[in-house]
Design an enzyme around this catalytic site. Structure first.
Site, mmCIF file in Angstrom:
data_model
loop_
_atom_site.group_PDB
_atom_site.id
_atom_site.type_symbol
_atom_site.label_atom_id
_atom_site.label_comp_id
_atom_site.label_asym_id
_atom_site.label_seq_id
_atom_site.Cartn_x
_atom_site.Cartn_y
_atom_site.Cartn_z
ATOM 1 N N SER A 139 -9.733 -10.719 7.753
ATOM 2 C CA SER A 139 -10.197 -10.666 6.368
ATOM 3 C C SER A 139 -10.394 -12.090 5.821
ATOM 4 O O SER A 139 -11.155 -12.863 6.389
ATOM 5 C CB SER A 139 -9.223 -9.832 5.531
ATOM 6 O OG SER A 139 -9.800 -9.454 4.295
ATOM 7 N N ASP A 265 -16.631 -0.468 6.169
ATOM 8 C CA ASP A 265 -15.584 -1.261 5.523
ATOM 9 C C ASP A 265 -15.833 -1.280 4.010
ATOM 10 O O ASP A 265 -16.861 -1.792 3.563
ATOM 11 C CB ASP A 265 -15.627 -2.686 6.085
ATOM 12 C CG ASP A 265 -14.517 -3.585 5.570
ATOM 13 O OD1 ASP A 265 -13.913 -3.267 4.518
ATOM 14 O OD2 ASP A 265 -14.268 -4.626 6.206
ATOM 15 N N HIS A 291 -11.432 -1.233 6.747
ATOM 16 C CA HIS A 291 -11.089 -2.649 6.636
ATOM 17 C C HIS A 291 -9.785 -2.914 7.368
ATOM 18 O O HIS A 291 -8.709 -2.495 6.939
ATOM 19 C CB HIS A 291 -10.956 -3.047 5.162
ATOM 20 C CG HIS A 291 -10.735 -4.520 4.965
ATOM 21 N ND1 HIS A 291 -11.748 -5.442 5.117
ATOM 22 C CD2 HIS A 291 -9.622 -5.228 4.646
ATOM 23 C CE1 HIS A 291 -11.272 -6.653 4.892
ATOM 24 N NE2 HIS A 291 -9.985 -6.554 4.614
#
Length: 318
Positions: A139, A265, A291
């Site tokens: 991320s 996502d 995600h």
């Protein structure tokens, strides 16, 4: 290694939330080191120690993540099972103790990544000069790692291979997605931990930013405009999100790198995924996964697919 989502876990939201909150995380026995930073602050790094001749993987965590995040424990446990070594450096303020400097961390923190990764590499070379050295980021940490790889170009070639998982490659596109509808659930979770940290920062440095405006921020755009952007040298949120986005530098990367993003996502809609990159960059966009989710198997599900995909790519590429 194609990812197939379990039928009992449909959709990007479930595939994101369930692995992070419900799936069992493996136990990892970390060894912690505290390093003083060049600007008088500190960072905490959690290590797992394998055999010196085996590869080493540094993992940069996501927004408000840590070595306890589900993806970090899953990867580090997998590394231990292989006899590899690993480290999870904590971005400023994410190790459980407030940092000392008038700054936090951000998606374009290539300078911080550079300092950490070069020191880790130097330490590893003393133990076994020929052992492979890999880097991964998840991320926000994935975006920061990609920024460092692209900005450094051949100066990053001491890294044998890298992986970026669910990186917000287009920060403006991702920020817009997180500012509306059901996606606001993720924004609220982030702000619930970011705002108390900001209050503590104001107790350290009164007047550093506007307290009332910070507390009133309803989304990441407003928060970044008040806190993140000005603290880290950006003019405003638009400047930060544009200049820090990894999509701009994918063509400049020279290290074999996997960019893995699920097309469902919630943090980055598929229309914002880059269509091209440098020849050494593998763009892998499975239809499912959420995600940083990628759970597999029947209920209650397991988290081993992602660590196996990461290490398989690293071994094959470096």
């Amino acid at each position: 290694m194609k990812y197939l989502a379990p039928s009992w876990l449909p959709g990007g939201h479930l595939q994101t939330i369930y692995p992070a909150t419900c799936a069992a995380k493996p136990v990892v026995a970390y060894r912690r080191e505290r390093w003083p930073t060049p600007d008088g602050d500190f960072i905490d790094i959690d290590f797992v120690d394998g055999r010196p001749e085996q590869p080493f993987v540094v993992l940069f965590h996501g927004l408000e993540g840590s070595s306890d995040s589900h993806y970090a424990r899953s990867l580090m446990a997998h590394l231990q099972s292989l006899g590899w070594s690993g480290a999870v450096p904590h971005f400023r303020g994410c190790s459980g103790e407030p940092n000392h400097a008038p700054r936090f961390y951000h998606s374009g923190d290539a300078g911080e990544v550079d300092w950490i990764i070069r020191r880790l590499h130097a330490l590893r070379r003393r133990k076994h000069a020929d052992a492979k050295f890999y880097a991964a980021g998840v991320s926000l940490g994935g975006n920061a790692l990609l920024r460092w790889l692209g900005e450094s170009q051949h100066q990053a070639d001491f890294v044998d291979a890298a992986c970026a998982i669910s990186a917000p490659l287009d920060l403006a596109g991702g920020g817009a997605a997180l500012s509306k509808g059901v996606n606001m659930i993720y924004t609220r979770v982030f702000l619930q931990t970011l705002k108390p940290k900001c209050l503590h920062k104001l107790s350290q440095f009164p007047g550093l930013f506007d307290r009332d405006r910070m507390l009133g921020a309803r989304n990441l755009y407003e928060f970044d405009n008040i806190v993140t952007a000005p603290l880290h040298g950006y003019r405003d949120t638009d400047d930060y999100w544009n200049r820090a986005s990894a999509r701009h530098i994918l063509d400049d990367i020279t290290v074999p790198t996997l960019v893995l993003n699920a097309r469902n996502d919630p943090f980055l809609p598929a229309r914002h995924l880059p269509a091209s990159a440098a020849p050494c960059v593998t763009l892998e966009y499975p239809e499912q996964g959420g995600h940083v989710g990628f759970a597999v198997g029947g209920p209650p599900g397991r988290l081993h697919w992602l660590p196996q995909r990461i290490t398989a790519f690293l071994q094959a590429s470096g």
